[in-house]
Write an enzyme that holds these catalytic residues in place. Structure first.
Site, mmCIF file in Angstrom:
data_model
loop_
_atom_site.group_PDB
_atom_site.id
_atom_site.type_symbol
_atom_site.label_atom_id
_atom_site.label_comp_id
_atom_site.label_asym_id
_atom_site.label_seq_id
_atom_site.Cartn_x
_atom_site.Cartn_y
_atom_site.Cartn_z
ATOM 1 N N CYS A 188 33.633 44.538 31.346
ATOM 2 C CA CYS A 188 32.851 44.813 30.140
ATOM 3 C C CYS A 188 31.425 44.278 30.267
ATOM 4 C CB CYS A 188 33.527 44.153 28.953
ATOM 5 S SG CYS A 188 32.686 44.495 27.407
ATOM 6 N N PHE A 204 38.494 41.405 29.112
ATOM 7 C CA PHE A 204 37.280 42.195 29.319
ATOM 8 C C PHE A 204 37.293 42.946 30.646
ATOM 9 C CE2 PHE A 204 35.951 39.046 26.146
ATOM 10 C CZ PHE A 204 35.359 39.870 25.197
ATOM 11 N N THR A 239 36.501 47.703 19.716
ATOM 12 C CA THR A 239 37.176 46.561 20.320
ATOM 13 C C THR A 239 36.813 45.252 19.620
ATOM 14 O OG1 THR A 239 35.350 46.691 21.848
ATOM 15 C CG2 THR A 239 37.472 47.436 22.645
HETATM 16 MN MN1 MNH Z 1 33.689 46.520 26.542
HETATM 17 C C1 MNH Z 1 34.130 47.964 29.631
HETATM 18 C C2 MNH Z 1 36.879 45.316 26.660
HETATM 19 C C3 MNH Z 1 33.123 44.854 23.635
HETATM 20 C C4 MNH Z 1 30.595 47.998 26.300
HETATM 21 N N1 MNH Z 1 35.217 46.645 27.883
HETATM 22 C C5 MNH Z 1 35.193 47.262 29.124
HETATM 23 C C6 MNH Z 1 36.456 47.051 29.782
HETATM 24 C C7 MNH Z 1 37.235 46.312 28.927
HETATM 25 C C8 MNH Z 1 36.457 46.050 27.751
HETATM 26 C C9 MNH Z 1 38.667 45.846 29.182
HETATM 27 C C10 MNH Z 1 36.862 47.577 31.154
HETATM 28 C C11 MNH Z 1 37.607 48.877 30.996
HETATM 29 C C12 MNH Z 1 38.102 49.485 32.291
HETATM 30 O O1 MNH Z 1 38.160 48.828 33.327
HETATM 31 O O2 MNH Z 1 38.464 50.669 32.248
HETATM 32 N N2 MNH Z 1 34.812 45.354 25.339
HETATM 33 C C13 MNH Z 1 36.099 44.964 25.578
HETATM 34 C C14 MNH Z 1 36.533 44.081 24.503
HETATM 35 C C15 MNH Z 1 35.456 43.946 23.652
HETATM 36 C C16 MNH Z 1 34.372 44.748 24.193
HETATM 37 C C17 MNH Z 1 37.917 43.461 24.391
HETATM 38 C C18 MNH Z 1 35.307 43.147 22.397
HETATM 39 C C19 MNH Z 1 36.079 42.160 22.012
HETATM 40 N N3 MNH Z 1 32.141 46.458 25.188
HETATM 41 C C20 MNH Z 1 32.078 45.642 24.095
HETATM 42 C C21 MNH Z 1 30.771 45.734 23.500
HETATM 43 C C22 MNH Z 1 30.048 46.636 24.251
HETATM 44 C C23 MNH Z 1 30.921 47.088 25.312
HETATM 45 C C24 MNH Z 1 30.314 44.966 22.278
HETATM 46 C C25 MNH Z 1 28.618 47.102 24.102
HETATM 47 C C26 MNH Z 1 27.708 46.534 23.376
HETATM 48 N N4 MNH Z 1 32.583 47.783 27.735
HETATM 49 C C27 MNH Z 1 31.335 48.280 27.421
HETATM 50 C C28 MNH Z 1 30.878 49.130 28.497
HETATM 51 C C29 MNH Z 1 31.893 49.117 29.474
HETATM 52 C C30 MNH Z 1 32.958 48.252 28.955
HETATM 53 C C31 MNH Z 1 29.554 49.871 28.536
HETATM 54 C C32 MNH Z 1 31.891 49.821 30.821
HETATM 55 C C33 MNH Z 1 31.163 48.952 31.828
HETATM 56 C C34 MNH Z 1 31.096 49.581 33.213
HETATM 57 O O3 MNH Z 1 32.093 50.143 33.664
HETATM 58 O O4 MNH Z 1 30.033 49.468 33.821
#
Ligand code: MNH
Length: 476
Positions: free
Chosen positions: A406, A399, A269
Site C-alpha cells: 500500500c 498493507f 479500507t
Molecule cells: Mn491501500 C495497495 C491495504 C489505505 C492506496 N492497499 C494496497 C494493498 C493493500 C492495501 C493490502 C496491496 C494489495 C495487493 O497486493 O493486491 N490500503 C490498505 C489498507 C488501508 C489502505 C488496509 C487502510 C487502512 N490505500 C490506502 C489509502 C490509499 C491507498 C488511504 C491512498 C491514499 N493502496 C493504495 C494504492 C495501492 C494500494 C494506490 C497500490 C499500490 C501499488 O501497487 O503500487
C-alpha cells in the site's frame, strides 16, 4: 497451479464446486472458518475458479519474496481494471506505467508529506465531530461505517485533488459515489457466472458503462479546472512532475485512472479500519480506558483541541488499537502473489511460473503459533514496543507486501489516528449491548449495522477568559 495434494472442503459439487455451506454474502468469514478446519494451505473452487489460500507465516514469507513472486492481478483486482485501468492498484508490475506512476507518486506518501495533508485531514475530522455533535446527547445513533466513509472520502477528495464531495452536508450520496458504489459492485460480480443473478444485484452492462462514464467525466472536469502550478496535492504532482530519472510524464488517461484509484483505494479500507477500531473499543473497557488516558493526557480539558501533526504521531496507544483491529479484520482481507519462475511452495507444492496463491490475511493474523493460544482476543499490547520483533517478519501484513504494498499506508494511519483520537477525547460511546459483530463483505470489509449513541464527555468548567471561543460551548 497443480492442486492435487492440497486440502479442499469435503462435499465438492460438480461444476458449482465448494458451494455447500457457503454463503455468497460472507465469503471471507466462511473461508476463515474453512481454514481452521483445513489448515494453512487449502483450495476452494467456486463457479469453476479454484483459488489456493495460504495462511502459514512461513509459506507467506516465501510468497512475499520479491525475487520469486510479484503481485498477481486476478480475481477482484482484475475485475477493477474496467474502472481503474492501469492505475497503481490494478496495474501489472510489468506494465511500464506501474513503475512510472509509483516513482512519481512515492514522494507524495512519505511521512513528511503527511505534514502537508495534516491541516486538511484535521479540517475533515472537525466536520465529522460537528455532525456527531448534532446527534450527541439525544436519542439519535450514528451509523459508524457510513460516517467513517464520509470522513475518508472527504479526506482523499480534498487532500488529493482539492475536491469536496460535501459528504457531511448531503442527505443522499454524491452522484460520483452512487456511480462508484454500483460500478464496484458490478465489477465484483463479474466472476459470478450466472448472468441473471448478476443483473439482479448489480444492474445491466449499459448502466455500468454509464456509471464508468460519469465517474470519468467528473474526474476529467476536476483535472481540466486545474491551472498549471496550482495546488500542492496529488493531482498537482501528477500533472507537473516528470519521473525523477527518465523525465517521462504520466499521460492524461493514466492520470484519470490514478485519481479514480486513489478515491476508491483511499477511502473504503480506511473507513472500515476505523469502524472496527470503534467496535472493539466499545467491547473492551480496558483498551478504551487506556486510549482515553492517552488522549486526555494529550488534550486534557480543552474543549476543541486542534491536534498538531506531531501530537497525532504521539498517540501510540490509539495507533496500537488500530493495528490490533486490522489484525483481526484486515479491511483488505487478502492479496494475490504470482510466481516469477517455477518454485516449490512450502517444500511440497509445485508452482509453475505464472501460478498464483492468495495470502489470506484474517487467517495469517490468527495463526496460534504466532499470536498465542487466544488469537481472537483483542489486545492492543500485541503491538507494544518490541513485540513485533518477537514475531516472524511476515506474520502481519494488512498493507500487503514489497514494492506493491500500500502506497497510502502512512496516509491511512495518520488520518485514522487523528480521527479516532478526537472522537475518543470528545464522546462517551453508548453501544447497543445486543449488537453482535456483522461484517459487510465487498472488495473490502466493514462493520454492518454497527451504531453508536454518543454523549459529550463532561469536562471541567473552563477558566473564565475574555473572548475565549470555548466560552460559547455551554453544552459541554
Ligand atoms: Mn491501500 C495497495 C491495504 C489505505 C492506496 N492497499 C494496497 C494493498 C493493500 C492495501 C493490502 C496491496 C494489495 C495487493 O497486493 O493486491 N490500503 C490498505 C489498507 C488501508 C489502505 C488496509 C487502510 C487502512 N490505500 C490506502 C489509502 C490509499 C491507498 C488511504 C491512498 C491514499 N493502496 C493504495 C494504492 C495501492 C494500494 C494506490 C497500490 C499500490 C501499488 O501497487 O503500487
Amino acid at each position: 497451479m497443480d492442486t492435487t495434494g492440497i486440502p479442499h472442503p469435503p462435499r465438492r459439487v460438480p461444476f458449482l464446486g465448494d458451494v455447500l455451506g457457503v454463503n455468497p454474502r460472507t465469503p471471507v468469514r466462511d473461508t476463515v472458518r474453512l481454514g481452521r478446519e483445513l489448515g494453512p494451505i487449502f483450495t476452494r473452487k467456486v463457479m469453476g475458479t479454484e483459488i489456493v489460500f495460504v495462511s502459514d507465516a512461513a509459506m507467506v514469507a516465501q510468497l512475499n519474496d520479491e525475487t520469486k513472486f510479484t503481485k498477481h492481478v486476478g480475481l477482484g483486482v482484475a475485475n477493477l481494471r474496467a474502472i481503474a485501468g492501469d492505475g497503481l492498484f490494478t496495474a501489472h508490475t510489468s506494465e511500464p506505467n506501474w513503475r512510472l506512476a509509483h516513482d512519481i507518486l512515492q514522494p507524495a506518501f512519505t511521512l513528511e508529506a503527511m505534514r502537508g495533508y495534516h491541516p486538511i485531514m484535521a479540517e475533515v475530522a472537525a466536520d465529522l465531530v460537528k455532525s456527531w455533535d448534532a446527534k450527541a446527547n439525544g436519542d439519535d445513533t450514528v451509523d459508524v461505517a457510513a460516517d467513517m466513509t464520509k470522513l475518508t472520502l472527504e479526506t482523499i477528495g480534498r487532500t488529493g485533488f482539492g475536491y469536496r464531495f460535501s459528504s457531511f452536508e448531503r442527505e443522499r450520496p454524491h452522484p460520483f459515489v452512487v456511480a462508484m458504489t454500483r460500478a464496484l459492485r458490478y465489477a465484483q460480480l463479474q466472476s459470478v457466472r450466472l448472468p441473471f443473478v448478476r443483473r439482479a444485484i448489480a444492474g445491466t452492462a449499459a448502466q455500468n458503462q454509464a456509471d464508468i462514464r460519469s465517474m470519468n467525466d467528473l474526474v476529467d472536469e476536476v483535472i481540466a479546472a486545474r491551472r498549471p502550478g496550482e495546488g500542492e496535492d496529488l493531482l498537482a504532482l501528477m500533472l507537473a512532475s516528470p519521473h525523477p530519472v527518465t523525465g517521462e510524464r504520466l499521460d492524461p488517461v493514466n492520470i484519470r485512472n490514478q485519481v479514480i484509484t486513489f478515491i476508491v483505494a483511499g477511502h473504503e479500507t480506511t473507513s472500515g479500519a476505523l469502524s472496527f477500531a470503534l467496535y472493539y473499543l466499545t467491547r473492551n473497557p480496558r483498551a478504551l480506558a487506556a486510549a482515553r488516558e492517552e488522549v486526555d493526557a494529550m488534550w486534557g480539558d480543552q474543549l476543541d483541541p486542534e491536534p498538531t501533526f506531531t501530537e497525532v504521531t504521539k498517540l501510540r496507544y490509539v495507533r496500537r488499537v488500530l493495528d490490533e483491529s486490522m489484525r483481526l479484520w484486515p479491511t483488505a482481507p487478502g492479496y494475490l502473489r504470482g510466481a516469477r519462475e517455477d518454485v516449490v511452495l512450502g517444500g511440497r507444492y509445485p508452482m509453475r511460473k505464472g501460478d498464483h496463491a492468495l495470502v489470506m490475511l484474517p487467517l495469517l493474523h490468527r495463526d496460534p503459533a504466532v499470536w498465542g493460544p487466544d488469537p481472537e482476543a483483542f489486545d492492543p499490547d500485541r503491538f507494544a514496543p518490541g513485540e513485533a520483533r518477537k514475531r516472524p517478519a511476515h506474520a502481519y501484513k494488512p498493507f500487503g507486501t514489497g514494492e506493491r504494498a500500500c502506497i497510502g499506508r502512512q496516509f491511512a494511519i495518520h488520518e485514522a489516528v487523528l480521527a479516532l483520537g478526537l472522537v475518543l477525547h470528545r464522546y462517551e460511546f453508548v453501544p447497543d449491548p445486543a449488537y453482535e459483530l456483522r461484517i459487510a463483505e465487498s472488495l473490502t470489509l466493514k462493520t454492518d449495522g454497527f451504531r453508536l449513541a454518543l454523549r459529550l464527555r463532561a469536562k471541567p468548567a473552563p477558566e473564565p477568559a475574555a473572548n475565549s471561543s470555548s466560552q460559547r460551548r455551554k453544552d459541554y
